[in-house]
Scaffold this motif. Sequence first.
Motif, PDB file in Angstrom:
ATOM      1  N   PHE A 637       9.057   7.906   0.484  1.00  0.00           N
ATOM      2  CA  PHE A 637       7.919   7.842  -0.401  1.00  0.00           C
ATOM      3  C   PHE A 637       6.784   7.069   0.284  1.00  0.00           C
ATOM      4  N   LEU A 638       7.061   6.027   0.818  1.00  0.00           N
ATOM      5  CA  LEU A 638       6.035   5.182   1.357  1.00  0.00           C
ATOM      6  C   LEU A 638       5.253   5.768   2.748  1.00  0.00           C
ATOM      7  N   LYS A 639       6.283   6.356   3.649  1.00  0.00           N
ATOM      8  CA  LYS A 639       5.815   7.129   4.674  1.00  0.00           C
ATOM      9  C   LYS A 639       4.898   8.182   4.642  1.00  0.00           C
ATOM     10  N   LYS A 640       4.863   8.619   3.485  1.00  0.00           N
ATOM     11  CA  LYS A 640       3.833   9.623   3.150  1.00  0.00           C
ATOM     12  C   LYS A 640       2.372   9.371   3.120  1.00  0.00           C
ATOM     13  N   PHE A 641       2.215   8.020   2.908  1.00  0.00           N
ATOM     14  CA  PHE A 641       0.870   7.294   2.822  1.00  0.00           C
ATOM     15  C   PHE A 641       0.394   7.032   4.211  1.00  0.00           C
ATOM     16  N   THR A 642       0.011   8.080   5.021  1.00  0.00           N
ATOM     17  CA  THR A 642      -0.513   7.907   6.142  1.00  0.00           C
ATOM     18  C   THR A 642      -1.978   8.023   6.349  1.00  0.00           C
ATOM     19  N   SER A 643      -2.883   7.308   7.438  1.00  0.00           N
ATOM     20  CA  SER A 643      -4.302   6.983   7.486  1.00  0.00           C
ATOM     21  C   SER A 643      -4.757   8.437   7.951  1.00  0.00           C
ATOM     22  N   ASP A 644      -4.023   9.488   8.243  1.00  0.00           N
ATOM     23  CA  ASP A 644      -4.587  10.563   9.311  1.00  0.00           C
ATOM     24  C   ASP A 644      -4.342  11.996   8.408  1.00  0.00           C
ATOM     25  N   ARG A 645      -4.291  11.725   7.054  1.00  0.00           N
ATOM     26  CA  ARG A 645      -4.140  12.919   6.181  1.00  0.00           C
ATOM     27  C   ARG A 645      -5.251  13.819   6.185  1.00  0.00           C
ATOM     28  N   LYS A 646      -5.087  15.237   6.005  1.00  0.00           N
ATOM     29  CA  LYS A 646      -6.285  15.972   5.672  1.00  0.00           C
ATOM     30  C   LYS A 646      -6.558  16.033   4.392  1.00  0.00           C
ATOM     31  N   GLY A 647      -5.800  16.199   3.550  1.00  0.00           N
ATOM     32  CA  GLY A 647      -5.896  16.055   2.050  1.00  0.00           C
ATOM     33  C   GLY A 647      -5.523  14.654   1.544  1.00  0.00           C
ATOM     34  N   SER A 648      -5.625  14.776  -0.016  1.00  0.00           N
ATOM     35  CA  SER A 648      -5.247  13.737  -0.699  1.00  0.00           C
ATOM     36  C   SER A 648      -3.811  13.644  -0.841  1.00  0.00           C
ATOM     37  N   LEU A 649      -3.215  12.422  -1.368  1.00  0.00           N
ATOM     38  CA  LEU A 649      -1.925  12.152  -1.837  1.00  0.00           C
ATOM     39  C   LEU A 649      -2.112  11.143  -2.831  1.00  0.00           C
ATOM     40  N   VAL A 650      -1.031  11.619  -4.035  1.00  0.00           N
ATOM     41  CA  VAL A 650      -1.019  10.594  -5.072  1.00  0.00           C
ATOM     42  C   VAL A 650       0.459  10.425  -5.434  1.00  0.00           C
ATOM     43  N   GLY A 651       0.673   9.141  -5.303  1.00  0.00           N
ATOM     44  CA  GLY A 651       2.066   8.712  -5.573  1.00  0.00           C
ATOM     45  C   GLY A 651       1.904   8.219  -7.162  1.00  0.00           C
ATOM     46  N   PHE A 652       2.900   8.810  -7.863  1.00  0.00           N
ATOM     47  CA  PHE A 652       3.184   8.353  -9.403  1.00  0.00           C
ATOM     48  C   PHE A 652       4.089   7.385  -9.394  1.00  0.00           C
ATOM     49  N   ALA A 653       3.877   6.091  -9.762  1.00  0.00           N
ATOM     50  CA  ALA A 653       4.940   5.102 -10.056  1.00  0.00           C
ATOM     51  C   ALA A 653       4.944   4.183 -11.185  1.00  0.00           C
ATOM     52  N   VAL A 654       5.837   3.478 -11.501  1.00  0.00           N
ATOM     53  CA  VAL A 654       5.954   2.600 -12.797  1.00  0.00           C
ATOM     54  C   VAL A 654       5.313   1.218 -12.315  1.00  0.00           C
ATOM     55  N   VAL A 655       4.596   0.897 -13.159  1.00  0.00           N
ATOM     56  CA  VAL A 655       4.039  -0.800 -12.989  1.00  0.00           C
ATOM     57  C   VAL A 655       5.406  -1.590 -13.458  1.00  0.00           C
ATOM     58  N   GLY A 656       5.599  -2.535 -12.479  1.00  0.00           N
ATOM     59  CA  GLY A 656       6.640  -3.528 -12.645  1.00  0.00           C
ATOM     60  C   GLY A 656       7.776  -3.103 -11.754  1.00  0.00           C
ATOM     61  N   GLY A 657       7.584  -1.912 -11.216  1.00  0.00           N
ATOM     62  CA  GLY A 657       8.884  -1.223 -10.168  1.00  0.00           C
ATOM     63  C   GLY A 657       8.722  -1.448  -8.938  1.00  0.00           C
ATOM     64  N   ILE A 658       9.418  -0.627  -8.031  1.00  0.00           N
ATOM     65  CA  ILE A 658       9.888  -1.228  -6.717  1.00  0.00           C
ATOM     66  C   ILE A 658       8.485  -0.781  -5.914  1.00  0.00           C
ATOM     67  N   PHE A 659       7.267  -0.090  -6.217  1.00  0.00           N
ATOM     68  CA  PHE A 659       6.248   0.305  -5.491  1.00  0.00           C
ATOM     69  C   PHE A 659       5.089  -0.716  -6.057  1.00  0.00           C
ATOM     70  N   SER A 660       5.194  -1.250  -6.853  1.00  0.00           N
ATOM     71  CA  SER A 660       3.932  -2.557  -7.420  1.00  0.00           C
ATOM     72  C   SER A 660       3.854  -3.894  -6.872  1.00  0.00           C
ATOM     73  N   GLU A 661       5.032  -3.963  -5.846  1.00  0.00           N
ATOM     74  CA  GLU A 661       5.278  -5.581  -5.502  1.00  0.00           C
ATOM     75  C   GLU A 661       5.556  -5.440  -3.896  1.00  0.00           C
ATOM     76  N   GLY A 662       5.271  -6.300  -3.258  1.00  0.00           N
ATOM     77  CA  GLY A 662       5.848  -6.488  -1.969  1.00  0.00           C
ATOM     78  C   GLY A 662       5.501  -5.475  -0.657  1.00  0.00           C
ATOM     79  N   ILE A 663       4.576  -4.328  -1.273  1.00  0.00           N
ATOM     80  CA  ILE A 663       4.358  -3.175  -0.221  1.00  0.00           C
ATOM     81  C   ILE A 663       3.044  -3.447   0.421  1.00  0.00           C
ATOM     82  N   ASP A 664       2.878  -3.134   1.581  1.00  0.00           N
ATOM     83  CA  ASP A 664       1.736  -3.317   2.531  1.00  0.00           C
ATOM     84  C   ASP A 664       1.098  -1.969   2.755  1.00  0.00           C
ATOM     85  N   LEU A 665       0.311  -1.319   2.277  1.00  0.00           N
ATOM     86  CA  LEU A 665      -0.375  -0.007   2.601  1.00  0.00           C
ATOM     87  C   LEU A 665      -1.828  -0.328   3.144  1.00  0.00           C
TER      88      LEU A 665
END
Length: 760
Positions: A637-665
Motif C-alpha cells: 500500500f505505502l510503496k505506491k506513494f512514489t514521488s515520480d508518479r505521472k498521474g495521481s494516487l488516492v489511498g482510502f484509509a480509516v482514521v485511527g488505523g494503521i496508516f494514520s500513525e507512524g508512517i513517513d511519506l
Amino acid sequence: MNEMINVSVRPIVEYAFRRGSIDARFRTATTMTEGTRLHQMIQKTYGEHDKKEVPFETNLIYEEMTFHIEGRCDGLLKNGEQFIIDEIKSTSLPLIEVDEGTHPVYWAQAKCYGYMAVEEYNLEKITIQLTYIQSETNEIIRYQQETTASELNEFMKWVVEQYAPFARWKQKHLTMRDESSKALTFPYDSYREGQRKLAASVYKTVQDEATLFATAPTGIGKTISTLFPVVKAMGEGYGNKIFYLTAKTITRETAQEAFELMETKGLHASSVTITARDKICFKEKTICEKEYCEYANGYYDRINDGMLDILHHETRITREVIEKYAHKHRLCPFELSLDLSYMADAVICDYNYLYDPRVSLKRLIEEQKKQTTVLIDEAHNLVDRAREMYSAELMKSPFLELKRNYKRQNSEVSSAAASINNTFITYRKSTQNGSLVLSEIDEELIVQLDTFVQVSEVELLQQKSDELLLETYFLAQNFIRIAKLYDQRYMTYVEAGKSEVKIKFFCFDPSHLLQKMRKGFRSNVFFSATFTPFSYYQNMLGWKEEDYAVKIPSPFPREHANVYIAPLSTKYRDRERTLPKLVTLLQKVLHEKPGNYLFFFPSYGYMEQVFEAFTSPDEVETVIQQSGMTEEERESFLKKFTSDRKGSLVGFAVVGGIFSEGIDLKGDRLTGVVVVGVGLPNFDTERQLMKSYFDQAGRNGFEYTYVYPGMNRVQQAGGRLIRTETDRGLLLLIDRRYLEKRYQQLLPYEWQHFKLIQVT
C-alpha cells in the motif's frame, strides 16, 4: 588486575543447569504473592536457632575474572552441630509427581548457598534441603543431601566455568557500550528546532529517576530525540537498560532504524525486537510441545550456545536476525527473543510486555527494573490499550459445552461448568432489553469460577489435550485476576441474546493501574504528538504531581500546510444525503492539485461507501485499506506513494488505523491529506457506559469518551502531511463540527490558520 563480575545466585545456576524442552502444555503456576505466603508458612515453623532470609556473598577467581556472587537463602537451620540450607519451593503439581531429581536448578541454587555457608562458618560439611509445599493442599515433602566442603568447592568451580564465556562477553560488551555511548554525538549534523529541548528533558528525567510527559509534534524526530539521551545517560552511569514500547510495527521499525543510525556513529549497544509468537513461529500451528515442534524439543540444551553466537556477532537483533539464528541453532524464535530481552541493552516491543498482567516479562527482577528506563511511544494509544488489558469478559457457551462434554468423563468439571452456566441463565433472565449494568462484582460467580479453575487444573494435568477446556480455564483465571483489581473505576456489563450471554468487567479508567505498573522502573517517558488536551492524558495515564512535563512547538512553518475546512455534515444520519457533495468535493481537490493523497474516514463502512461512489479519471489510481492487512500488504500500500508518479494516487484509509500513525511519506510522496469527519468512536453500549461513568466522576463524559479520542485520531491522520522542513501540502478537514468551539479549540496551532471552503 582481575575484572569484577557481579552476578546473583539464580541467574548463574540457571545458565549452568537449564536443560530440556519447551513445553507449553498446561501447567499451573503459583503467583508471586501466593508463593511468598507459602514460604512464610514454612519459615514460621523454624526453631529458635534457625535463621530465615539469610544473605550470603562470596568471591571466586577464574581466568583473570573475580566472580562476586550474592543471594539470599530461604533458611539456615541448625540441628545440634549440623547446619542445613533450606530452599523452599511452592508447586501446584501433586507432590507424587515431584521427586529428588525433578528440578536440578533448585538443587544448584541451594548448593551455592551451601558453599557460601561452609565458607563463612568454616564447616567441613553441610546438609542441603529442598522443601516442596503444594499450593492447594499445603502438603510438604523434603529431600536432603549431605555434602562436603571440597565437593561444594568443585561444584562452584564448575558453575563458574560454565558461566565464564557469557561473563567474558558481557564485560567486554558493557565496556564497549559505555565507552561508545560516552563518545556518541547526536547522529545528525544538527538538531531540528525543539529536538535539543526534548532530548535534554529526557536526559534530566533519567538522571533524576523521574517520569516525563512530553508533547512533541509529528515529524520532529521523537524516536531519536528520546533514545539518544537515554543511551548517553547509560554511558554516564544513569541506568543500564531501555524498554521502547510501541503499539505498531511501523513505529518499532523506526526505533530499530534509530539504533542503526547511532551504530553508524560509533555506538556499540545491543537491541532486540520482540515479535508476537503467532507471527514469528516457524510452524503451521503455534503448538509449543517437543513432540510437535523440533524448535521446542531440546531448546534449553541449545539455548546457551545460540545466545552466545548471536550476542558475539549481532547488535541490532531484529526479527530477521532472530529467525536466522533460530534456524541455525534449532531454537524457538519467540522464546529466543524473550531470553535475549533479559540480556540486551534495549528491548523494542509492544506495550503489553510490560503492562498486561497476562503477558508481562515477569523475569525482569527488581534490581534490573531499578536500572531500566521505559520509553512509551505514541502514548495516547495506551489509554484504550490499557482499558483492554485491565478488562475481562466471559461467554456462556463454552461452559454449557463443557458441562455436556464432561458429564460422563469428569463429573466435577461438568458440575462446576454447570453452576457457571446457570449463573449466566440467571443473568439473562435479569436483563432488560438484552443488557444489564452493575457497579459491583458477583462474588458468588467468582467462587464458582475459582472452583472451576481448581477442578479443571486436575483434569488438565491428566490429559492436557482439550483445547476448549484449556482456553476456558485461562479465560476464567484472567476473570478472577481482573476481579482482584475491580474498584469504583469498573463496571460489570451483561449482554444477553437467545443463545449467548456475555459478562464483562469493564475498566473505564486505567490510570491508577498504569501508575502502579510503572513503579520500580528508574524512569518513564510518555511521549506523543497529540497529548491534546493535556489534562485529559494526565488524568488517563496516571500523572503524579511530581512528574515532569514538556511541550515542544512544531519546528515547521505552519504556512507549509494549506489548511481548509469544508462544513459538510458527515454525521451518520446525513451521510447518504451528503454523499454526492462529498464525492464532488474530493474529485475537485484532485483536479485542482494532482498528486498523492490520503483520504481518511471514520469507519470502514463509510470509507467503502465513498470508495464505490468515487469515479476517478484514468490518470488517478486508487488503493483502499483492508481490515486485517498483513505486513506485506501494508508495505505494498505505502510503496505506491512514489514521488515520480505521472498521474495521481488516492489511498482510502480509516482514521485511527494503521496508516494514520507512524508512517513517513516525505516530500512529493504525499501531496495532501483529507480527513472526513471528526473521528468519533462508535456510539456503542460500552462507550455510552463510559460516558455515564465520567459524567458521574465530575468530568465531561461526552468529551472524555468521544471528542478527545476522536480529535486525537484526526490530529494523527493530519500529521502525516508535514514530516520535514521542506514538506508542503494540503490538509482538508470535512465536517461542519470543526466550526464548533469544542472541536476547533482542539485543533493544533499549526492548523488554526485554516480557510473555509463553501460546499455547494
